[in-house]
Design a protein around this motif. Structure first.
Motif, mmCIF file in Angstrom:
data_model
loop_
_atom_site.group_PDB
_atom_site.id
_atom_site.type_symbol
_atom_site.label_atom_id
_atom_site.label_comp_id
_atom_site.label_asym_id
_atom_site.label_seq_id
_atom_site.Cartn_x
_atom_site.Cartn_y
_atom_site.Cartn_z
ATOM 1 N N PRO A 128 4.093 -2.879 -26.310
ATOM 2 C CA PRO A 128 2.930 -1.994 -26.459
ATOM 3 C C PRO A 128 3.336 -0.539 -26.287
ATOM 4 N N SER A 129 2.700 0.309 -27.054
ATOM 5 C CA SER A 129 3.041 1.729 -26.969
ATOM 6 C C SER A 129 2.650 2.329 -25.623
ATOM 7 N N GLN A 130 1.625 1.786 -24.992
ATOM 8 C CA GLN A 130 1.226 2.254 -23.673
ATOM 9 C C GLN A 130 0.401 1.172 -22.980
ATOM 10 N N GLY A 131 0.375 1.258 -21.671
ATOM 11 C CA GLY A 131 -0.389 0.292 -20.895
ATOM 12 C C GLY A 131 -1.449 0.939 -20.029
ATOM 13 N N VAL A 132 -1.578 2.269 -20.153
ATOM 14 C CA VAL A 132 -2.560 3.014 -19.361
ATOM 15 C C VAL A 132 -3.252 4.023 -20.269
ATOM 16 N N TRP A 133 -4.562 4.076 -20.180
ATOM 17 C CA TRP A 133 -5.344 5.066 -20.906
ATOM 18 C C TRP A 133 -6.168 5.856 -19.891
ATOM 19 N N HIS A 134 -6.298 7.153 -20.117
ATOM 20 C CA HIS A 134 -7.043 8.003 -19.193
ATOM 21 C C HIS A 134 -8.390 8.373 -19.821
ATOM 22 N N VAL A 135 -9.443 8.025 -19.116
ATOM 23 C CA VAL A 135 -10.805 8.305 -19.564
ATOM 24 C C VAL A 135 -11.471 9.173 -18.502
ATOM 25 N N PHE A 136 -11.796 10.397 -18.892
ATOM 26 C CA PHE A 136 -12.385 11.364 -17.966
ATOM 27 C C PHE A 136 -11.519 11.528 -16.717
ATOM 28 N N ILE A 140 -7.190 3.907 -16.878
ATOM 29 C CA ILE A 140 -7.648 2.559 -17.225
ATOM 30 C C ILE A 140 -6.409 1.756 -17.593
ATOM 31 N N ARG A 141 -6.071 0.795 -16.767
ATOM 32 C CA ARG A 141 -4.825 0.057 -16.919
ATOM 33 C C ARG A 141 -5.063 -1.274 -17.622
ATOM 34 N N ALA A 142 -4.212 -1.550 -18.608
ATOM 35 C CA ALA A 142 -4.332 -2.798 -19.355
ATOM 36 C C ALA A 142 -4.141 -4.009 -18.451
ATOM 37 N N TYR A 143 -3.259 -3.884 -17.470
ATOM 38 C CA TYR A 143 -3.017 -4.991 -16.543
ATOM 39 C C TYR A 143 -4.303 -5.394 -15.832
ATOM 40 N N ALA A 144 -5.048 -4.402 -15.339
ATOM 41 C CA ALA A 144 -6.301 -4.680 -14.637
ATOM 42 C C ALA A 144 -7.339 -5.256 -15.590
ATOM 43 N N LEU A 145 -7.389 -4.744 -16.818
ATOM 44 C CA LEU A 145 -8.352 -5.257 -17.793
ATOM 45 C C LEU A 145 -8.079 -6.718 -18.127
ATOM 46 N N CYS A 146 -6.807 -7.083 -18.210
ATOM 47 C CA CYS A 146 -6.459 -8.471 -18.496
ATOM 48 C C CYS A 146 -6.869 -9.388 -17.344
ATOM 49 N N ARG A 191 -1.626 -13.324 -18.195
ATOM 50 C CA ARG A 191 -0.235 -13.183 -18.634
ATOM 51 C C ARG A 191 -0.060 -12.025 -19.613
ATOM 52 N N PHE A 192 -1.100 -11.673 -20.347
ATOM 53 C CA PHE A 192 -0.972 -10.537 -21.257
ATOM 54 C C PHE A 192 -0.892 -9.215 -20.498
ATOM 55 N N GLY A 193 -1.304 -9.227 -19.229
ATOM 56 C CA GLY A 193 -1.077 -8.052 -18.405
ATOM 57 C C GLY A 193 0.406 -7.809 -18.191
ATOM 58 N N ASN A 194 1.188 -8.901 -18.088
ATOM 59 C CA ASN A 194 2.651 -8.763 -17.990
ATOM 60 C C ASN A 194 3.237 -8.175 -19.267
ATOM 61 N N PHE A 219 1.777 -5.940 -21.253
ATOM 62 C CA PHE A 219 1.541 -4.498 -21.256
ATOM 63 C C PHE A 219 2.418 -3.787 -20.225
ATOM 64 N N ASN A 220 2.768 -4.475 -19.153
ATOM 65 C CA ASN A 220 3.644 -3.884 -18.141
ATOM 66 C C ASN A 220 5.121 -4.046 -18.468
ATOM 67 N N GLN A 221 5.428 -4.789 -19.542
ATOM 68 C CA GLN A 221 6.814 -5.084 -19.927
ATOM 69 C C GLN A 221 7.598 -5.648 -18.739
ATOM 70 N N GLU A 222 7.111 -6.776 -18.241
ATOM 71 C CA GLU A 222 7.712 -7.388 -17.064
ATOM 72 C C GLU A 222 7.740 -8.906 -17.215
ATOM 73 N N LEU A 223 8.553 -9.546 -16.389
ATOM 74 C CA LEU A 223 8.623 -11.007 -16.302
ATOM 75 C C LEU A 223 8.977 -11.656 -17.639
ATOM 76 N N PHE A 224 9.907 -11.064 -18.357
ATOM 77 C CA PHE A 224 10.377 -11.651 -19.614
ATOM 78 C C PHE A 224 11.615 -12.489 -19.361
ATOM 79 N N GLY A 225 12.072 -13.186 -20.404
ATOM 80 C CA GLY A 225 13.183 -14.111 -20.244
ATOM 81 C C GLY A 225 14.517 -13.552 -20.685
ATOM 82 N N ARG A 226 15.461 -14.449 -20.906
ATOM 83 C CA ARG A 226 16.816 -14.062 -21.294
ATOM 84 C C ARG A 226 16.821 -13.403 -22.679
ATOM 85 N N PRO A 227 17.883 -12.656 -22.990
ATOM 86 C CA PRO A 227 17.975 -12.054 -24.329
ATOM 87 C C PRO A 227 17.974 -13.120 -25.420
#
Length: 340
Positions: free
Chosen positions: A17-25, A29-35, A149-152, A154-162
Motif C-alpha cells: 500500500p502506498s500509505q497506511g495513515v491518512w490525516h483528517v483535520f 486515521i490508521r488503516a490498521y485500526a480501521l481493519c 490480517r489486512f491491518g498487517n 497496511f503496516n507491511q509486517e508479519l510477512f513470510g520468506r522471500p
C-alpha cells in the motif's frame, strides 16, 4: 496494414500500500485500526445472527460483548508485549511504546483468551450459558481475524520468506528485516491466513448446520481449525520472535491449543450431546421461571379476597338471632339445649 499494440506490463506481485495513515483535520486515521474495527463489527454481526437464530436475545448478547470486546483488545496487547518484551524493555528501548497499539502488535491468543474471560464474567452476571455464547460467536471470531490480517498488510509486517511467485508481496526496503534487504517480494502470510480463516468460517457454519453443535463444540472446532492453519503459516514468517526447542513460540501455542480443542470437542460430544435451549430464560431476555406453587399455596391464592375497608352490612338483632335447637321430649321432660 498492421497496427502495433503496445504491451502492458503487469507486475507479477502484490504491491504494498502506498500509505497506511491518512490525516483528517489533523487527526491520523490508521488503516490498521480501521481493519480491527471492521473485524469487530462483522464478527459481532455474524455472531448476533447466529445467537438470535437459536432463540437468544440480541440485547443480552450486546451486553455480553460490551465486556468481551474491551477485554479482548487489552488481552491482545498484553500477550504481544509479554511474548515480545525485548521490543519494549531493556537498553535502548522505550517502555512507553508498549502502549502504542496503533503501531501494530496484537496477539490473537490474548484477544480470544481475555475476550472469553470478559464474556464469562458477563454471562455469570446475566445467568446466561457461556458455552452457548462461545458457539454463537465462533465463526464471527474467525471472520474478524480475516479483516484484522489486512491491518498487517497496511503496516507491511508479519510477512513470510522471500519468494518469486506471482502472488509475492512487495515490501518496501525500510520494512525488510535484517539480512533480507536484497529481496523485494515475500510470501503474503497475511493473505494466506485470511483465506484460511474464511475456510474456518465456512467449516464451522456448515458443520453446525448439519450436526447442531452445542456446549462449546462450535467454538472448539473453530480453535482446532484455526490453529491447524496457523501452525504452518507461522513457520513461514521471518519476523523476529522468541523460539523454544527450535520452533517459534506461536507454533508451540498453536499445536498445544489444537490438541486441547480436539480433546475438548470429543469430551463435550460424549457428555453433552445436542444443543442448549436458549429460547427461554435469561438468554432470551426473559426472567427465570419460578417454582410451581404447592396445592395449599394455590388454594390460598385463589381464595376470594375481602377488602378490609368495605363496611359490614347492618344486621338487626332479630335477624342475627337463631332458633334454639329443639330437643326431642322423652318421658315428658324438656331440655333447652345441650348440657355442659
Amino acid at each position: 496494414m498492421s497496427s502495433l499494440i503496445p504491451a502492458v506490463m503487469v507486475p507479477a506481485f502484490i504491491p504494498s500500500p502506498s500509505q497506511g495513515v491518512w490525516h483528517v483535520f489533523g487527526l491520523p486515521i490508521r488503516a490498521y485500526a480501521l481493519c480491527i474495527l471492521a473485524g469487530i463489527f462483522v464478527g459481532y454481526w455474524l455472531g448476533r445472527r447466529r445467537w438470535v437464530a437459536r432463540g437468544g436475545s440480541a440485547p443480552v448478547l450486546a451486553d455480553i460483548m460490551f465486556w468481551a470486546i474491551p477485554f479482548g483488545l487489552v488481552g491482545a496487547r498484553i500477550y504481544h508485549v509479554v511474548t515480545d518484551a525485548e521490543l519494549y524493555f531493556g537498553e535502548g528501548r522505550h517502555p512507553i511504546d508498549a502502549l502504542k497499539i496503533w503501531h501494530g502488535g496484537l496477539g490473537i491468543w490474548g484477544a480470544v483468551g481475555f475476550g472469553a474471560l470478559g464474556a464469562w464474567i458477563a454471562c455469570r452476571r446475566a445467568k446466561v450459558p457461556f458455552l452457548a455464547v462461545a458457539d454463537a460467536m465462533a465463526p464471527g471470531i474467525a471472520l474478524a481475524q480475516v479483516f484484522g490480517r489486512f491491518g498487517n498488510y497496511f503496516n507491511q509486517e508479519l510477512f513470510g520468506r522471500p519468494t518469486t511467485k506471482p502472488w509475492g508481496l512487495e515490501i518496501s526496503p525500510e520494512h525488510r528485516p535484517a539480512g533480507y534487504a536484497d529481496f523485494a517480494t515475500f510470501h503474503p502470510t497475511f493473505l494466506y491466513e485470511a483465506v484460511w480463516n474464511l475456510g474456518v468460517v465456512a467449516l464451522v457454519i456448515l458443520v453446525d448446520r448439519r450436526y447442531k453443535l452445542g456446549h462449546g463444540r462450535a467454538f472448539f472446532l473453530y480453535v482446532a481449525g484455526y490453529t491447524a492453519g496457523r501452525a504452518w503459516i507461522e513457520n513461514m514468517r521471518i519476523d523476529t520472535v522468541n523460539h523454544f526447542l527450535g520452533l517459534r513460540l506461536n507454533v508451540w501455542t498453536a499445536l498445544i491449543l489444537f490438541v486441547l480443542s480436539v480433546a475438548a470437542f470429543i469430551i463435550s460430544a460424549k457428555r453433552h450431546p445436542g444443543q442448549e435451549d436458549i429460547s427461554t430464560g435469561p438468554a432470551a431476555g426473559k426472567p427465570t421461571p419460578t417454582e410451581q406453587p404447592t396445592d395449599a399455596e394455590q388454594a390460598v391464592d385463589e381464595a376470594p379476597k375481602v377488602d378490609a375497608d368495605e363496611e359490614t352490612p347492618d344486621v338487626s338483632p332479630a335477624e342475627s338471632s337463631t332458633e334454639a335447637p329443639k330437643v326431642e321430649v322423652k318421658n315428658g321432660s324438656e331440655s333447652d339445649g345441650a348440657r355442659d
